[in-house]
Design a protein around this motif. Structure first.
Motif, PDB file in Angstrom:
ATOM      1  N   ARG A 141       0.947  -1.171   0.062  1.00 26.22           N
ATOM      2  CA  ARG A 141       0.026   0.146  -0.105  1.00 26.22           C
ATOM      3  C   ARG A 141       0.969   1.216  -0.062  1.00 26.22           C
ATOM      4  O   ARG A 141       0.587   2.280  -0.596  1.00 26.22           O
ATOM      5  CB  ARG A 141      -0.972   0.162   1.283  1.00 26.22           C
ATOM      6  N   VAL A 142       2.017   1.091   0.828  1.00 21.56           N
ATOM      7  CA  VAL A 142       2.974   2.400   0.779  1.00 21.56           C
ATOM      8  C   VAL A 142       3.431   2.635  -0.401  1.00 21.56           C
ATOM      9  O   VAL A 142       3.643   3.952  -0.884  1.00 21.56           O
ATOM     10  CB  VAL A 142       4.019   2.067   1.815  1.00 21.56           C
ATOM     11  N   LEU A 143       3.676   1.744  -1.425  1.00 20.79           N
ATOM     12  CA  LEU A 143       4.271   1.793  -2.733  1.00 20.79           C
ATOM     13  C   LEU A 143       3.560   1.902  -3.802  1.00 20.79           C
ATOM     14  O   LEU A 143       3.532   2.633  -4.903  1.00 20.79           O
ATOM     15  CB  LEU A 143       5.270   0.768  -3.008  1.00 20.79           C
ATOM     16  N   THR A 144       1.948   1.682  -3.753  1.00 21.12           N
ATOM     17  CA  THR A 144       1.164   1.809  -4.552  1.00 21.12           C
ATOM     18  C   THR A 144      -0.109   2.518  -4.234  1.00 21.12           C
ATOM     19  O   THR A 144      -0.191   3.705  -4.415  1.00 21.12           O
ATOM     20  CB  THR A 144       0.786   0.401  -5.007  1.00 21.12           C
ATOM     21  N   SER A 145      -1.168   1.872  -3.681  1.00 24.81           N
ATOM     22  CA  SER A 145      -2.437   2.571  -3.488  1.00 24.81           C
ATOM     23  C   SER A 145      -2.334   3.856  -2.511  1.00 24.81           C
ATOM     24  O   SER A 145      -3.322   4.665  -2.776  1.00 24.81           O
ATOM     25  CB  SER A 145      -3.576   1.570  -2.910  1.00 24.81           C
ATOM     26  N   GLU A 146      -1.411   3.770  -1.663  1.00 25.78           N
ATOM     27  CA  GLU A 146      -1.430   5.012  -0.535  1.00 25.78           C
ATOM     28  C   GLU A 146      -0.143   5.672  -0.869  1.00 25.78           C
ATOM     29  O   GLU A 146       0.174   6.608   0.038  1.00 25.78           O
ATOM     30  CB  GLU A 146      -1.278   4.421   0.834  1.00 25.78           C
ATOM     31  N   SER A 147       0.443   5.459  -1.996  1.00 29.79           N
ATOM     32  CA  SER A 147       1.846   6.207  -2.145  1.00 29.79           C
ATOM     33  C   SER A 147       1.696   7.902  -2.318  1.00 29.79           C
ATOM     34  O   SER A 147       2.711   8.218  -1.929  1.00 29.79           O
ATOM     35  CB  SER A 147       2.527   5.680  -3.549  1.00 29.79           C
TER      36      SER A 147
ATOM     37  N   GLY B 113       4.925   0.069  -8.053  1.00 30.25           N
ATOM     38  CA  GLY B 113       4.267   1.205  -8.167  1.00 30.25           C
ATOM     39  C   GLY B 113       4.907   2.233  -9.116  1.00 30.25           C
ATOM     40  O   GLY B 113       5.836   2.023  -9.904  1.00 30.25           O
ATOM     41  N   SER B 114       4.649   3.683  -8.960  1.00 29.48           N
ATOM     42  CA  SER B 114       4.887   4.745 -10.180  1.00 29.48           C
ATOM     43  C   SER B 114       6.670   4.917  -9.750  1.00 29.48           C
ATOM     44  O   SER B 114       6.989   5.744 -10.609  1.00 29.48           O
ATOM     45  CB  SER B 114       4.038   6.119  -9.682  1.00 29.48           C
ATOM     46  N   ARG B 115       7.122   4.519  -8.697  1.00 25.05           N
ATOM     47  CA  ARG B 115       8.642   4.751  -8.519  1.00 25.05           C
ATOM     48  C   ARG B 115       9.445   3.466  -8.636  1.00 25.05           C
ATOM     49  O   ARG B 115      10.552   3.385  -8.233  1.00 25.05           O
ATOM     50  CB  ARG B 115       8.834   5.380  -7.137  1.00 25.05           C
ATOM     51  N   GLN B 116       8.763   2.382  -9.367  1.00 29.72           N
ATOM     52  CA  GLN B 116       9.352   1.278  -9.612  1.00 29.72           C
ATOM     53  C   GLN B 116      10.636   1.669 -10.461  1.00 29.72           C
ATOM     54  O   GLN B 116      10.592   2.488 -11.306  1.00 29.72           O
ATOM     55  CB  GLN B 116       8.516   0.199 -10.445  1.00 29.72           C
TER      56      GLN B 116
END
Length: 457
Positions: A67-73, A395-398
C-alpha cells in the motif's frame, strides 16, 4: 488522512525493545542488521524504532508495504533519512524528486530504459562483461562482491557513455561510487550527532561527490560541444525531449540523472551477482542446471536478447537470489500528512521505512523463507505472491533500471557459465553484512576453466 476499513481499528504503534540512550536502535540496526529486522515482524504491521532520538516507523507487513508503494503512495513521498541522504548524491534526479518534477523526468527517461532500447545495447554491454570475465585466471580466487561490482560498473558505463571510456576513468567511477554509497548508509543509520563527529569520513564523502560531479560535468560539456562523439544512453539523454512540451533537459538535470543511474544500477545488481556466484558455486545441482541451460540456449555463441529471454532457470536463480539475499534492506519515505495505514496512525512529516528483507523473509508469504530454492519461481511451481516481491520496488516509483539490471545480470551469468566452473575458495559460512546493500563478507570464488561443453577452453 485516509480512513481505516471496517475490519481495521486504530492500533497503537509499539516501540521495539532495545532502545538505547542517545543511540536509540541505531546500534542494533548497524551491527545486527538482519537479525534486528527479522525481530521487528513480531511487533505487528508497523513498529517504531528510533535513530538516536528521531522516530522511524517501520512497516513490516507485506500488504501494508504494498500500500505504501502503490495505492497509498500519494501520502508517502520519497524522502526520509535515506531519501534525503541519497539526494546529497543524486540531486534532483528521478529517484529523489517528487510531484510534477518526478513525472516529467520519468516521461523523458522512460524510453531509454524500455526492453527494446536496452536490447539494442546488448552487444556493447556483453562485450564489457566479457572483458572482465574472460580476464579471470585459472585457479586464482577473486573477491566476488568487489569483482561483480566492477563488472556491473563496466557494463553500465559502457551502456551509458559508449565503449570508448578509458579504463582508468572506469576504475575511478567504481571507487567514487563505493565511497558515496557507503557514506549514504552510514549517514542513514547513525544518529545525527554521530554523523557530525565523523569528520574524516564526511570529508571523504564530500571529496568523492565533488570529483564525481566534476567528471560528469566534463562529459556533459564535451557532449554538448561534439554530440556525434557522445555515446550510448548519454547521447540519447542529451537529445531527449519531454513528449508533452518538447523541452530538453538542462545540464544540471542530465548530471543528476547520470549520477542517479550510476548509483542505482551498479552496486545492487553487483551484490546480487556476488550472491548468485555464491549459490551456484556451493550447489553443484544448481551449477549443472545453469550451465546446461546456457549451453543449450546459446550453443557456444555470444548471448543475445532472444537467448536471455530463453534462460528460464537462470532467471529463477537470480529471482531467488534477490528474494533470499536482498540486496536492498531499508528504504524510507516521508509522510505528507497524518496517515491511517491499516489502522496504524502515523503522524505527518514522519520517517517511514520499509524493508525488502522483511517482506521477502515473511513465512506467511514465502514458505520456508531461509531456504534458497530457485524452483519456487518455475512456471509450474505452486503460486508465490509476486505482489510481495519487490527487489525493484513497486508502483509509480518502480526502478527505471530494472530492465537494464536483468539484462546485465543474465548476460553476466551466461558469460561465466559458458567459460568457468565455480568453486568456493573457503568452506566456512559466508556472513551477510549490511552496507548500502546486504553484501557477502569475504566471499572468495575460485574459477576453473571448463573442459567440456560449447564454451570449454
Amino acid at each position: 488522512m485516509t480512513s481505516p476499513t471496517a475490519q481495521e481499528s486504530t492500533r497503537l504503534i509499539p516501540v521495539a525493545r532495545g532502545n538505547l540512550p542517545a543511540l536509540g536502535h541505531a546500534y542494533h540496526l548497524w551491527r545486527h542488521t538482519l537479525e534486528f529486522l527479522d525481530s521487528l515482524r513480531a511487533y505487528g504491521g508497523v513498529v517504531r524504532i528510533n535513530i538516536g532520538t528521531l522516530p522511524m516507523y517501520m512497516v513490516t507487513d507485506p500488504e501494508l508495504t504494498r500500500r505504501v508503494l502503490t495505492s497509498e503512495s500519494r501520502h508517502f513521498e520519497t524522502g526520509g533519512r535515506m531519501g534525503d541522504n541519497l539526494a546529497l548524491i543524486f540531486g534532483s534526479g528521478v529517484g529523489t524528486i517528487n510531484g510534477d518534477g518526478h513525472r516529467r523526468q520519468r516521461r523523458i527517461l522512460q524510453p531509454l530504459f524500455n526492453r527494446s532500447y536496452i536490447a539494442a545495447h546488448t552487444d556493447v554491454m556483453r562485450d564489457a562483461v566479457r572483458g572482465r570475465v574472460s580476464g579471470w585466471r585459472e585457479g586464482i580466487p577473486f573477491e566476488a562482491a568487489a569483482e561483480m561490482d566492477r563488472v556491473m560498473v563496466a557494463a553500465f558505463l559502457t551502456t551509458l557513455f559508449g565503449p570508448t571510456l578509458p579504463a582508468p576513468r572506469e576504475e575511478e567511477f567504481y571507487r567514487l561510487l563505493r565511497t558515496l554509497m557507503k557514506g549514504v548508509m552510514r549517514k542513514t543509520v547513525a544518529p545525527s550527532w554521530a554523523n557530525r563527529v565523523m569528520v574524516t569520513a564526511n570529508r571523504e564523502f564530500d571529496r568523492a561527490l565533488a570529483r564525481l560531479r566534476q567528471i560528469i560535468g566534463d562529459l556533459i560539456r564535451e557532449g554538448r560541444q561534439s554530440p556525434e562523439a557522445a555515446g550510448g544512453v548519454f547521447r540519447a539523454m542529451l537529445a531527449a525531449r519531454d513528449p508533452d512540451t518538447g523541452a530538453g533537459m538542462t545540464d544540471a538535470q542530465i548530471a543528476d540523472e547520470a549520477v542517479t543511474m550510476l548509483g542505482t544500477t551498479g552496486e545492487a545488481p553487483g551484490t546480487a551477482l556476488a550472491w548468485a556466484l555464491h549459490e551456484i558455486s556451493r550447489n553443484p545441482d544448481i551449477q549443472r542446471r545453469v550451465r546446461s541451460e546456457v549451453d543449450t540456449v546459446c550453443g557456444g555463441r555470444p548471448p543475445g536478447p532472444a537467448d536471455l529471454a530463453a534462460l528460464e532457470y537462470t532467471r529463477c536463480v537470480l529471482t531467488e537470489v534477490m528474494r533470499h539475499h536482498g540486496p536492498g534492506y531499508l528504504f524510507t519515505r516521508w509522510t505528507t500528512a497524518p496517515v491511517d495505514l491499516g489502522g496504524y496512525l502515523i503522524p505527518a512529516h514522519a520517517n517511514v521505512a520499509y524493508s525488502q528483507y522483511i517482506v521477502h523473509h515473511d513465512p506467511a508469504v514465502f514458505p520456508d523463507p531461509q531456504r534458497f530454492d530457485p524452483d519456487r519461481w518455475l512456471p509450474d511451481a505452486p503460486t508465490v505472491s509476486r505482489s510481495s516481491y519487490l527487489p525493484f520496488g513497486l508502483g509509480s516509483r518502480q526502478c527505471l533500471g530494472e530492465n537494464f539490471s536483468w539484462t546485465a545480470m543474465l548476460l553476466t551469468v551466461a558469460e561465466i557459465a559458458a567459460r568457468w566452473d565455480l568453486h568456493p575458495h573457503r568452506s566456512r559460512p559466508v556472513k551477510p553484512v549490511a552496507s548500502t546493500t546486504v553484501r557477502p563478507h569475504h566471499l572468495t570464488i575460485t574459477p576453473r576453466a571448463r573442459t567440456t561443453g560449447p564454451g570449454a577452453a
